[in-house]
Design a protein around this motif. Structure first.
Motif, PDB file in Angstrom:
ATOM      1  N   GLY A 107       0.807  -1.218   0.000  1.00 49.86           N
ATOM      2  CA  GLY A 107       0.000   0.000   0.000  1.00 49.86           C
ATOM      3  C   GLY A 107       0.841   1.269   0.000  1.00 49.86           C
ATOM      4  O   GLY A 107       0.301   2.370   0.072  1.00 49.86           O
ATOM      5  N   GLY A 108       2.160   1.125  -0.054  1.00 49.70           N
ATOM      6  CA  GLY A 108       3.047   2.282  -0.133  1.00 49.70           C
ATOM      7  C   GLY A 108       3.652   2.719   1.186  1.00 49.70           C
ATOM      8  O   GLY A 108       4.367   3.706   1.245  1.00 49.70           O
ATOM      9  N   VAL A 109       3.370   1.999   2.276  1.00 50.00           N
ATOM     10  CA  VAL A 109       3.937   2.338   3.580  1.00 50.00           C
ATOM     11  C   VAL A 109       5.333   1.722   3.657  1.00 50.00           C
ATOM     12  O   VAL A 109       5.484   0.511   3.528  1.00 50.00           O
ATOM     13  N   THR A 110       6.337   2.553   3.844  1.00 49.14           N
ATOM     14  CA  THR A 110       7.718   2.051   3.865  1.00 49.14           C
ATOM     15  C   THR A 110       8.352   2.094   5.248  1.00 49.14           C
ATOM     16  O   THR A 110       9.379   1.466   5.470  1.00 49.14           O
ATOM     17  N   CYS A 111       7.758   2.824   6.171  1.00 49.02           N
ATOM     18  CA  CYS A 111       8.303   2.914   7.525  1.00 49.02           C
ATOM     19  C   CYS A 111       7.150   3.029   8.517  1.00 49.02           C
ATOM     20  O   CYS A 111       6.147   3.683   8.238  1.00 49.02           O
ATOM     21  N   VAL A 112       7.311   2.365   9.674  1.00 44.58           N
ATOM     22  CA  VAL A 112       6.240   2.285  10.660  1.00 44.58           C
ATOM     23  C   VAL A 112       6.811   2.500  12.051  1.00 44.58           C
ATOM     24  O   VAL A 112       7.882   1.998  12.372  1.00 44.58           O
ATOM     25  N   CYS A 113       6.082   3.244  12.870  1.00 46.55           N
ATOM     26  CA  CYS A 113       6.372   3.308  14.301  1.00 46.55           C
ATOM     27  C   CYS A 113       5.365   2.371  14.954  1.00 46.55           C
ATOM     28  O   CYS A 113       4.162   2.609  14.901  1.00 46.55           O
ATOM     29  N   THR A 114       5.847   1.279  15.515  1.00 46.63           N
ATOM     30  CA  THR A 114       4.963   0.232  16.017  1.00 46.63           C
ATOM     31  C   THR A 114       5.379  -0.201  17.408  1.00 46.63           C
ATOM     32  O   THR A 114       6.553  -0.111  17.765  1.00 46.63           O
ATOM     33  N   GLY A 115       4.404  -0.626  18.178  1.00 47.49           N
ATOM     34  CA  GLY A 115       4.746  -1.050  19.527  1.00 47.49           C
ATOM     35  C   GLY A 115       3.556  -1.542  20.316  1.00 47.49           C
ATOM     36  O   GLY A 115       2.448  -1.673  19.800  1.00 47.49           O
ATOM     37  N   PRO A 116       3.794  -1.802  21.582  1.00 50.51           N
ATOM     38  CA  PRO A 116       2.792  -2.409  22.446  1.00 50.51           C
ATOM     39  C   PRO A 116       1.862  -1.390  23.097  1.00 50.51           C
ATOM     40  O   PRO A 116       2.133  -0.202  23.115  1.00 50.51           O
ATOM     41  N   GLY A 117       0.760  -1.904  23.624  1.00 47.97           N
ATOM     42  CA  GLY A 117      -0.046  -1.148  24.555  1.00 47.97           C
ATOM     43  C   GLY A 117      -1.171  -0.327  24.007  1.00 47.97           C
ATOM     44  O   GLY A 117      -0.986   0.826  23.681  1.00 47.97           O
ATOM     45  N   SER A 118      -2.332  -0.896  23.890  1.00 46.70           N
ATOM     46  CA  SER A 118      -3.545  -0.121  23.672  1.00 46.70           C
ATOM     47  C   SER A 118      -4.359  -0.111  24.945  1.00 46.70           C
ATOM     48  O   SER A 118      -5.061   0.846  25.238  1.00 46.70           O
ATOM     49  N   ALA A 119      -4.250  -1.181  25.711  1.00 43.32           N
ATOM     50  CA  ALA A 119      -5.009  -1.304  26.944  1.00 43.32           C
ATOM     51  C   ALA A 119      -4.240  -0.795  28.150  1.00 43.32           C
ATOM     52  O   ALA A 119      -4.834  -0.419  29.150  1.00 43.32           O
ATOM     53  N   ASN A 120      -2.938  -0.773  28.056  1.00 42.22           N
ATOM     54  CA  ASN A 120      -2.104  -0.431  29.202  1.00 42.22           C
ATOM     55  C   ASN A 120      -1.957   1.077  29.378  1.00 42.22           C
ATOM     56  O   ASN A 120      -1.809   1.810  28.411  1.00 42.22           O
ATOM     57  N   VAL A 121      -1.993   1.535  30.624  1.00 43.00           N
ATOM     58  CA  VAL A 121      -1.769   2.956  30.901  1.00 43.00           C
ATOM     59  C   VAL A 121      -0.394   3.347  30.358  1.00 43.00           C
ATOM     60  O   VAL A 121      -0.257   4.316  29.631  1.00 43.00           O
ATOM     61  N   ASN A 164      -9.183  -1.199  37.225  1.00 43.63           N
ATOM     62  CA  ASN A 164      -9.288   0.144  36.670  1.00 43.63           C
ATOM     63  C   ASN A 164     -10.663   0.353  36.049  1.00 43.63           C
ATOM     64  O   ASN A 164     -10.915  -0.096  34.941  1.00 43.63           O
ATOM     65  N   SER A 165     -11.543   1.041  36.760  1.00 45.22           N
ATOM     66  CA  SER A 165     -12.876   1.257  36.215  1.00 45.22           C
ATOM     67  C   SER A 165     -13.217   2.733  36.034  1.00 45.22           C
ATOM     68  O   SER A 165     -14.332   3.050  35.661  1.00 45.22           O
ATOM     69  N   ALA A 166     -12.268   3.631  36.277  1.00 43.96           N
ATOM     70  CA  ALA A 166     -12.529   5.066  36.119  1.00 43.96           C
ATOM     71  C   ALA A 166     -11.278   5.773  35.613  1.00 43.96           C
ATOM     72  O   ALA A 166     -10.157   5.335  35.861  1.00 43.96           O
ATOM     73  N   ARG A 167     -11.488   6.893  34.927  1.00 40.00           N
ATOM     74  CA  ARG A 167     -10.348   7.660  34.425  1.00 40.00           C
ATOM     75  C   ARG A 167      -9.437   8.140  35.565  1.00 40.00           C
ATOM     76  O   ARG A 167      -8.239   8.245  35.392  1.00 40.00           O
ATOM     77  N   MET A 168     -10.009   8.409  36.744  1.00 39.69           N
ATOM     78  CA  MET A 168      -9.177   8.861  37.865  1.00 39.69           C
ATOM     79  C   MET A 168      -8.222   7.739  38.285  1.00 39.69           C
ATOM     80  O   MET A 168      -7.100   7.989  38.721  1.00 39.69           O
ATOM     81  N   THR A 169      -8.656   6.489  38.158  1.00 32.00           N
ATOM     82  CA  THR A 169      -7.769   5.366  38.464  1.00 32.00           C
ATOM     83  C   THR A 169      -6.659   5.278  37.427  1.00 32.00           C
ATOM     84  O   THR A 169      -5.496   5.034  37.762  1.00 32.00           O
ATOM     85  N   THR A 170      -7.016   5.501  36.158  1.00 35.37           N
ATOM     86  CA  THR A 170      -6.001   5.516  35.094  1.00 35.37           C
ATOM     87  C   THR A 170      -4.949   6.579  35.397  1.00 35.37           C
ATOM     88  O   THR A 170      -3.743   6.312  35.318  1.00 35.37           O
ATOM     89  N   ALA A 171      -5.383   7.776  35.761  1.00 39.38           N
ATOM     90  CA  ALA A 171      -4.436   8.856  36.090  1.00 39.38           C
ATOM     91  C   ALA A 171      -3.599   8.490  37.301  1.00 39.38           C
ATOM     92  O   ALA A 171      -2.382   8.756  37.334  1.00 39.38           O
ATOM     93  N   ALA A 172      -4.210   7.873  38.291  1.00 38.22           N
ATOM     94  CA  ALA A 172      -3.462   7.461  39.481  1.00 38.22           C
ATOM     95  C   ALA A 172      -2.417   6.410  39.131  1.00 38.22           C
ATOM     96  O   ALA A 172      -1.286   6.452  39.663  1.00 38.22           O
ATOM     97  N   ARG A 173      -2.761   5.481  38.267  1.00 38.15           N
ATOM     98  CA  ARG A 173      -1.791   4.464  37.824  1.00 38.15           C
ATOM     99  C   ARG A 173      -0.615   5.113  37.136  1.00 38.15           C
ATOM    100  O   ARG A 173       0.527   4.721  37.330  1.00 38.15           O
ATOM    101  N   MET A 174      -0.890   6.111  36.333  1.00 37.17           N
ATOM    102  CA  MET A 174       0.183   6.823  35.628  1.00 37.17           C
ATOM    103  C   MET A 174       1.098   7.526  36.629  1.00 37.17           C
ATOM    104  O   MET A 174       2.317   7.480  36.511  1.00 37.17           O
ATOM    105  N   ARG A 175       0.515   8.180  37.626  1.00 36.68           N
ATOM    106  CA  ARG A 175       1.331   8.865  38.632  1.00 36.68           C
ATOM    107  C   ARG A 175       2.186   7.876  39.400  1.00 36.68           C
ATOM    108  O   ARG A 175       3.320   8.084  39.718  1.00 36.68           O
TER     109      ARG A 175
END
Length: 175
Positions: A107-121, A164-175
């Motif tokens: 499809g013409g894509v010659t370079c990709v930035c790829t990696g893990p984590g869609s679910a992980n904070v 993790n059931s709330a965005r505040m928990t996601t933010a806390a995990r990040m901190r």
């Protein structure tokens, strides 16, 4: 190889133009008119055809998931046992024979930035790869180019029953 009379979109000039493209050792050596091929070199007439620079996919999970078909048993873009795992590296799960890599190249894509984590904070580090190469080492342009962070719905959706059931928990995990 000499590609003649292509309509070129080079991302530099605002307008397209018709020109020739000389390719040597798999790389563009020259763009111009009246270029000549070496004896026995392949010459393609691209009259009426469009030529673009290779496209870059700045964020994907190419080579780590199974969206393109069989990935050799790999579906490694999410670590579902740890919501916060910055120590993971995409290069450790990258599968260069993933059929979606070939599809991207076609499809013409010659370079990709790829990696893990869609679910992980914090999902780990991405790598930049060419869409050619039979090993991680052949494909890699640079490892550890980005850190994946997810603050939206994915951490809530994937870890709701675990931790993790709330965005505040996601933010806390990040901190």
């Amino acid at each position: 190889m000499l590609i003649q009379n292509a309509v070129i979109h080079d991302a530099v000039h605002p307008e397209t133009y018709v020109s020739d493209i000389l390719v040597r050792d798999g790389k563009i050596a020259a763009i111009g008119t009246a270029l000549s091929a070496d004896e026995g070199e392949q010459v393609l007439d691209a009259s009426g055809l469009q030529a673009y620079p290779g496209f870059i996919d700045a964020h994907s999970h190419l080579g780590l998931d199974d969206w393109g078909g069989d990935t050799g048993g790999s579906d490694d873009y999410n670590e579902m046992n740890d919501i916060c795992c910055p120590n993971l590296r995409g290069m450790d799960s990258y599968y260069p024979m993933d059929p979606s890599i070939r599809m991207a190249l076609e499809g013409g894509v010659t370079c990709v930035c790829t990696g893990p984590g869609s679910a992980n904070v914090l999902g780990g580090t991405f790598l930049a790869v060419k869409t050619v190469g039979n090993t991680v080492e052949e494909a890699a342009v640079k490892t550890d180019v980005a850190m994946k962070c997810a603050f939206g719905e994915n951490p809530k959706r994937c870890y709701a029953s675990k931790c993790n059931s709330a965005r505040m928990t996601t933010a806390a995990r990040m901190r």
